[in-house]
Design an enzyme around this catalytic site. Structure first.
Site, PDB file in Angstrom:
ATOM      1  NE  ARG A   1     -18.759 -13.592   2.109  1.00 26.90           N
ATOM      2  CZ  ARG A   1     -18.789 -14.481   0.868  1.00 26.90           C
ATOM      3  NH1 ARG A   1     -18.465 -15.750   1.110  1.00 26.90           N
ATOM      4  NH2 ARG A   1     -19.395 -14.038  -0.196  1.00 26.90           N
TER       5      ARG A   1
ATOM      6  CG  PHE B   1     -28.232 -22.054   0.265  1.00 28.29           C
ATOM      7  CD1 PHE B   1     -27.545 -22.224  -0.965  1.00 28.29           C
ATOM      8  CD2 PHE B   1     -27.986 -20.973   0.923  1.00 28.29           C
ATOM      9  CE1 PHE B   1     -26.924 -21.004  -1.513  1.00 28.29           C
ATOM     10  CE2 PHE B   1     -27.114 -20.098   0.667  1.00 28.29           C
ATOM     11  CZ  PHE B   1     -26.557 -19.967  -0.623  1.00 28.29           C
TER      12      PHE B   1
ATOM     13  CD  GLU C   1     -15.051 -23.157  -4.560  1.00 27.46           C
ATOM     14  OE1 GLU C   1     -14.550 -22.421  -3.506  1.00 27.46           O
ATOM     15  OE2 GLU C   1     -15.354 -22.933  -5.535  1.00 27.46           O
ATOM     16  CG  ASP C   2     -17.272 -21.895  -0.873  1.00 28.05           C
ATOM     17  OD1 ASP C   2     -17.000 -22.603  -2.045  1.00 28.05           O
ATOM     18  OD2 ASP C   2     -17.827 -20.843  -0.599  1.00 28.05           O
TER      19      ASP C   2
ATOM     20  CG  ASP D   1     -24.417 -26.665  -5.648  1.00 28.73           C
ATOM     21  OD1 ASP D   1     -24.936 -27.709  -5.180  1.00 28.73           O
ATOM     22  OD2 ASP D   1     -24.967 -25.537  -5.908  1.00 28.73           O
TER      23      ASP D   1
END
Ligand code: IMP
Length: 175
Positions: free
Chosen positions: A166, A153, A100-101, A104
């Site tokens: 991206r 963010f 997973e990136d 959060d």
């Protein structure tokens, strides 16, 4: 698309590359050298992390992709998760690693771990490139974390804002 300036770079391409190589070695050390590791990448954000992690990994590796929509309100998650694309093959008896990136609030990952665990893999672990610990709403287990970051963010290296950024090789803070 705005090009990020130097000050907004949080992690350079070199920092990311060397940490991803370390993570691949850490992961492999936790399994037998000839165990096949089945990497399940979460689209779209994890595509770049997956491709570097998979190339840095020794021993047998197989890949699959899953896509979920985490409903966002602006730049924050609402908590509602929906499966958009399922895996191509079953997980029974396999050593599965969710790739997973970013974790959060932890809501997306909790959902993924629950649905994949129900498919009876031999083992299930999670590798996240980034973690924002201060934002966690649920206590989700992440076995391998690339970098813990503050509540900012970030985009780049697979991560987007409205499908932009991206393709950046580095991770930058979007101000
Ligand atoms: P969670 O369910 O709140 O843990 O959110 C996970 C998802 O929200 C990630 O897979 C990302 O798609 C997205 N997300 C969370 N923080 C960021 C960020 O800083 N940049 C880009 N996407 C983010």
């Amino acid at each position: 698309m705005r090009v990020p300036d130097a000050q907004s770079v949080l992690l350079t391409a070199d920092q990311i590359q060397s940490r991803v190589r370390e993570m691949a070695a850490e992961i492999r050390r936790d399994y037998a050298p000839f165990d096949e590791l089945h990497l399940v990448a979460v689209l779209k954000g994890a595509f770049m992390f997956l491709s570097d992690l998979a190339r840095a990994m020794t021993g047998p590796v197989s890949l699959d992709f899953i896509a979920v929509a985490s409903y966002a309100k602006g730049t924050t998650t609402s908590g509602e998760v929906r499966l958009l694309k399922d895996l191509d093959s079953g997980l029974q008896g396999r050593h599965v690693i969710i790739v997973e990136d970013i974790v959060d609030t932890g809501l997306t990952l909790t959902y993924l771990q629950d649905i994949l665990r129900a498919r009876e893999p031999k083992s299930l672990r999670t590798a996240c490139l980034l973690s924002k610990p201060s934002r966690r709403q649920v206590d989700v287990k992440v076995d391998y974390i690339g970098f813990a970051i503050d509540d900012r963010f970030v985009v780049g290296y697979g991560l987007d804002y409205s499908e932009q950024y991206r393709n950046l090789r580095e991770i930058v803070v979007l101000s």
